[in-house]
Every structure is written in structure tokens, then in C-alpha cells.
Design an enzyme around this catalytic site. Structure first.
Site, PDB file in Angstrom:
ATOM      1  N   GLU A  43      53.175 -74.726  49.246  1.00 16.64           N
ATOM      2  CA  GLU A  43      51.851 -74.607  48.898  1.00 16.64           C
ATOM      3  C   GLU A  43      51.724 -73.047  49.005  1.00 16.64           C
ATOM      4  OE1 GLU A  43      49.903 -76.996  51.573  1.00 16.64           O
ATOM      5  OE2 GLU A  43      50.508 -76.067  53.371  1.00 16.64           O
ATOM      6  N   ASP A  47      44.201 -69.014  55.444  1.00 17.52           N
ATOM      7  CA  ASP A  47      44.467 -69.011  54.088  1.00 17.52           C
ATOM      8  C   ASP A  47      44.204 -67.740  53.439  1.00 17.52           C
ATOM      9  OD1 ASP A  47      43.070 -72.193  53.736  1.00 17.52           O
ATOM     10  OD2 ASP A  47      45.280 -71.460  54.071  1.00 17.52           O
TER      11      ASP A  47
END
Ligand code: 6LW
Length: 504
Positions: A186, A31
Site C-alpha cells: 500500500e 500517512d
């Protein structure tokens, strides 16, 4: 002929040697988010139930990334108490506005969304400003007029104006784009270029169906039009050493070039499994005259980048433990008990407690990400164990998928844990509770050995798939470390040094 061949080889070597090989951060670094301040690039990653949280890396050339600290270094910022390893800190976003750094993220099972700020990237970072929105993957964007937007995931990507100083929403959280139909939209980020607002989103889930998509609008709240060549980045169904590519963040280098960082995995074997966790990759971005970007090689992550490599990709670590305590790129499992880690002049004493590596708690344990396929991790230590106490080397995916090579009484033992099965597969009598505990990592297995300084004995091995994310679950990667466990009496490990080097 010979001269021509030599020249070709020299050119090839020079080119190969000067090319930066992806991933730019090897091992557990999911991420990714990047911001640039003048000529300095800063990269953050998610950290889940490891403490301290949200590692910060710095680079000035996009090749060499040095871990310089963490955003979350205090339990008041980062409560991680008895939460599963796959909870804790999810995707972070790092931004810089008007002289201040902002890091916004989610502590899943620990309070939800919050941001912290700092005027110096190396800290101190503020206490959390909590943001009461039910979501993960929060991102911040400041428009030219100073308005700050919060963008978060959901069935649709949602956005609102926010006051970052209070965490209060100043407008209703509105759906702004549903993506292109991939599951789990997302990791959203809003950015602006040439007066247009771009919204980039990860879709498909963070496994082999992962992809990155893009849309744009003349207004920050939309309506957004999808890029005609979505997904702009994916490796789904590709034959490539890189898989699960997605979760990208865009940035420019101040010299007119645009880049994206993204996460990906490097699986091995068949069915493919990965142990090193989701890693950070760098992708060049080229903008077309139509105002849409092309990422990498027509939407694929390049194996190598035409960037000068200042240091070799293999950065061996030789860590001597002592009064310096725990190195900056090593982590604890959840919030540590400070009294269990006792720095001495030329060793660090790990003092065991009743908490074991099987417990969803804070065992006496420190570790660093496995960052190479072909590597050797050597723990040089002295153990003191009482009763059923133990101390030694740890290979850790999670509480139910791990391996320990440890001293216990007059033996060195190897224990393998795969789900409900936890077995000591080998015990070897030793004449001293000291020496080198070694794990050799290979593409598809881990091998364990003990070296007492005069001879070495191999105790066994385990296929790496049993410690992989596909089998163990979760979002992290294998960590290599040291630990002590004292169910009764005093057991400890005096950690003198760790020698870790490898490649791949
Ligand atoms: C993260 C989400 C994701 O919050 O996985 O790959 C979650 N994408 O965006 C945990 O890493």
C-alpha cells in the site's frame, strides 16, 4: 583538564541543541506526503473522521513545520456523517504540477477516491473530482512529457494513465508490482530520478511488521526490478523507540539532497502500546553509484538529524478562545453543527446537543492531538449544566476508549470508558461550575485534577494502554479537547482558554 571537559560539554550541548529530534511532527500525523515548490516544503497527513480534513504544514528548513490550513474545509468536499472514526480520510498524496497543487486521497465510507486542486496552497481548494477506482492510497506522478499516472494499492500495486482534470482513466488499471511478499502492499508512490522510474511501497501492515520497499524500471509502467537491499526502511524486530516505520514519500530539497518522510509510532510499556497515534518522521536519503538509495542509518530512522532547530521542539500552546472561533490546528468530530459553537468576545461557547461522545455522530466537541508524553492540558472554563447535561475536558481515542472530566450539577466528575465499561469513578462537590480542568499525561498514565483557583483536587487516573490504538483499534491517536452534552435542557461550556505544554 577542566577546560577540555568544558569544551567537550559545550560542543556536545551545541550539537545536541542543533540536532532536530525525530519525529518532525509529534502526535496524530499519519500517512505523510510531501511536495516542494522552490524553497517551500508542504506536508499533508490523513485525518479520518476529523474535520476539517487533510492538514497542511509548511516548512522552509525541514525543522519547523507550521500548520497553515486544510485541503478539505467544506462538507461538500468532506462528508463525514455518522461514519466510524477509523473511516473517513485515508492516506493523501500532495503534488504540484504546472502551477497547481493536487491532493488526492480516499474518503472511506464517504465516496471513495477523489482529488482536489488549488493554485494557492492556503486555498481555496476545489470541489472533489471523483475517481472511480476501488482502492485506497492513490498517488499521482507527472512524467516529463506531461503524462499523469495514477498509482493505487491492491493485491498488486496498480497503475493507469489518468486525466486529473476529469478523474477519468485514459488507460487500463494494470498491476505493475506485487512488492516483496509483505502483506498489504500500500501507500505506493512513483517518482523519477536520472531517467529511471522508482516505485516505493509500504508492506507488512501499518503495525510492528511495517516496512518500506522499492523497485525501479526504465519505463513508468514497468517492468520493475526490486532493490537488492529491500526493505529499504524498517524497524521490525528492532530495539528502538520508533516502531511500525513505513508509508514513505520521497522528495528532493532542490539542493541535490534527497529525503523521505514516513510514519511511525513511539510505543510505551509492555506489551508495547501507543497513544499518540502514528507520527511523521524525516529520513535522509543517500543515492549510491548503483542508482539505489540508502535511507537513514542503513535503513533505520535516525533519532536525530543534523538540521538546525530554529525553534524548540516543545511548542507550548496557550490558546485564548473568543471571537476568533476554533484554532486552525483544532478539529471537530465529523461534520460539526455550526450553531453549537458560538464565539463571544472572550470565550467560545460549546452548546451541547442530544449527541454524546458515545455516539458515532457529531457531538459538540473540539480537540487537538496529544503530541507529548509528559504534558499538562489545562481547560479554563465555566459550565452551565441542566438535568443530566455535562460539559468539560475530553481525552478521546474513540467512542469506546475515552475519559471525561466534567461539570454536572454541583459536582466535578471523572468518567472512564474502556470498551463496554463506562463508569463515573469519582464525583467531587464544587461550589462553582468554573475553574481549571486538568489532565496530566505521562508515559503510561493520564491523571485528572480540578483547580478552582484556590485549591486543586486529583480525581483519579487511567493507565494509558486502555486509551491506546492497540486496545481501542483504528488509525488515529489520542485527542485532547473540550465538549458539552445536553440530553435535555440547555448545557454548555464557556471555553476561556487552553494551556497545553509538555515534552517527549
Ligand atoms: C493507509 C494505509 C496505511 O491508507 O494505513 O500505514 C491506512 N498505511 O496506507 C490508514 O492510515
Amino acid at each position: 583538564m577542566i577546560a577540555t571537559l568544558s569544551l567537550f560539554l559545550l560542543l556536545h550541548l551545541t550539537t545536541t541543541m542543533s540536532n532536530l529530534q525525530n519525529p518532525i511532527v509529534r502526535g496524530f500525523s499519519p500517512d505523510p506526503s510531501v511536495c516542494r515548490v522552490n524553497d517551500d516544503f508542504y506536508l499533508v497527513n490523513s485525518s479520518f473522521a476529523y474535520f476539517p480534513g487533510v492538514p497542511i504544514r509548511h516548512s522552509r528548513n525541514l525543522s519547523d513545520w507550521e500548520l497553515i490550513g486544510h485541503c478539505l474545509t467544506r462538507p461538500s468536499q468532506l462528508p463525514l456523517v455518522k461514519i466510524p472514526i477509523a473511516c473517513g480520510i485515508y492516506a493523501p498524496t500532495l503534488r504540484y504540477h504546472a502551477g497547481k497543487f493536487y491532493m488526492i486521497t480516499t474518503n472511506v465510507a464517504g465516496g471513495g477516491n477523489f482529488l482536489v486542486t488549488a493554485t494557492d496552497i492556503r486555498g481555496p481548494w476545489s470541489e472533489p473530482v471523483w475517481i472511480h477506482v476501488d482502492s485506497i492510497d492513490p498517488s499521482l506522478f507527472w512524467d516529463d512529457d506531461g503524462t499523469c499516472y495514477l498509482t493505487v494499492n491492491g493485491a498488486s500495486i496498480r497503475q493507469a494513465v489518468i486525466d486529473p482534470s476529469t478523474g477519468k482513466l485514459l488507460s487500463e488499471l494494470q498491476p505493475i508490482w506485487t512488492g516483496t511478499g509483505g502483506r498489504y502492499p500500500e501507500g505506493p508512490h512513483l517518482f523519477k530520478r536520472n531517467g529511471m522510474y522508482y516505485l516505493t511501497v509500504a508492506e507488512g501492515g501499518t503495525e510492528f511488521g511495517h516496512m518500506q520497499t522499492l523497485a525501479r524500471s526504465a519505463k513508468p509502467m514497468g517492468p520493475f526490478q526490486p532493490c537488492p537491499h529491500n526493505p529499504i526502511l524498517t524497524h521490525r524486530s528492532l530495539v528502538s523507540p520508533f516502531q511500525a516505520i513505513g508509508h514513505a514519500d520521497f522528495f528532493d530539497d532542490g539542493k541535490g539532497n534527497w529525503w523521505a518522510v514516513c510514519l511511525g509510532i513511539r510505543p510505551k510499556g509492555y506489551p508495547e502500546t501507543h497513544c499518540l497515534g502514528r507520527e511523521t518522521f524525516l529520513v535522509p536519503v543517500k543515492w549510491g553509484d548503483d542508482g539505489w538509495p540508502v535511507l537513514g542509518d542503513s535503513g533505520r530512522v535516525p533519532l536525530a538529524l543534523d538540521l538546525p532547530v530554529q525553534r524548540s521542539a516543545v511548542q507550548p500552546q496557550y490558546i485564548v478562545f473568543g471571537s476568533g472561533g476554533v484554532p486552525v490546528d483544532w478539529s471537530y468530530l465529523r461534520n460539526p453543527r455550526p450553531q453549537s459553537y458560538e464565539p463571544h468576545e472572550d470565550f467560545l461557547r460549546l452548546k451541547g446537543t442530544h449527541v454524546s461522545l458515545a455516539d458515532i455522530d457529531s457531538p459538540t466537541w473540539i480537540g487537538c492531538p496529544q503530541c507529548w508524553f509528559d504534558s499538562e492540558f489545562v481547560v479554563n472554563c465555566t459550565a452551565s449544566t441542566a438535568a443530566d447535561g455535562e460539559a468539560g475536558l475530553s481525552v478521546f481515542q474513540n467512542e469506546r476508549h475515552r475519559a471525561e472530566l466534567f461539570f454536572q450539577g454541583e459536582n466535578v466528575c471523572l468518567r472512564l470508558t474502556i470498551g463496554p465499561l463506562s463508569v463515573v469513578t469519582k464525583r467531587v462537590p464544587v461550589h462553582k461550575n468554573a475553574g481549571k480542568l486538568v489532565v496530566r499525561t505521562r508515559d503510561e498514565h493520564y491523571e485528572f485534577a480540578y483547580d478552582d483557583g484556590t485549591s486543586s483536587v486529583t480525581l483519579g487516573s487511567i493507565e494509558s494502554k486502555y486509551l491506546s490504538t492497540e486496545v481501542g483499534g483504528g488509525f488515529t491517536g489520542v485527542m485532547l479537547g473540550a465538549y458539552a452534552y445536553a440530553p435535555d435542557g440547555d448545557s454548555s461550556l464557556d471555553l476561556q482558554s487552553v494551556d497545553y505544554s509538555g515534552s517527549g
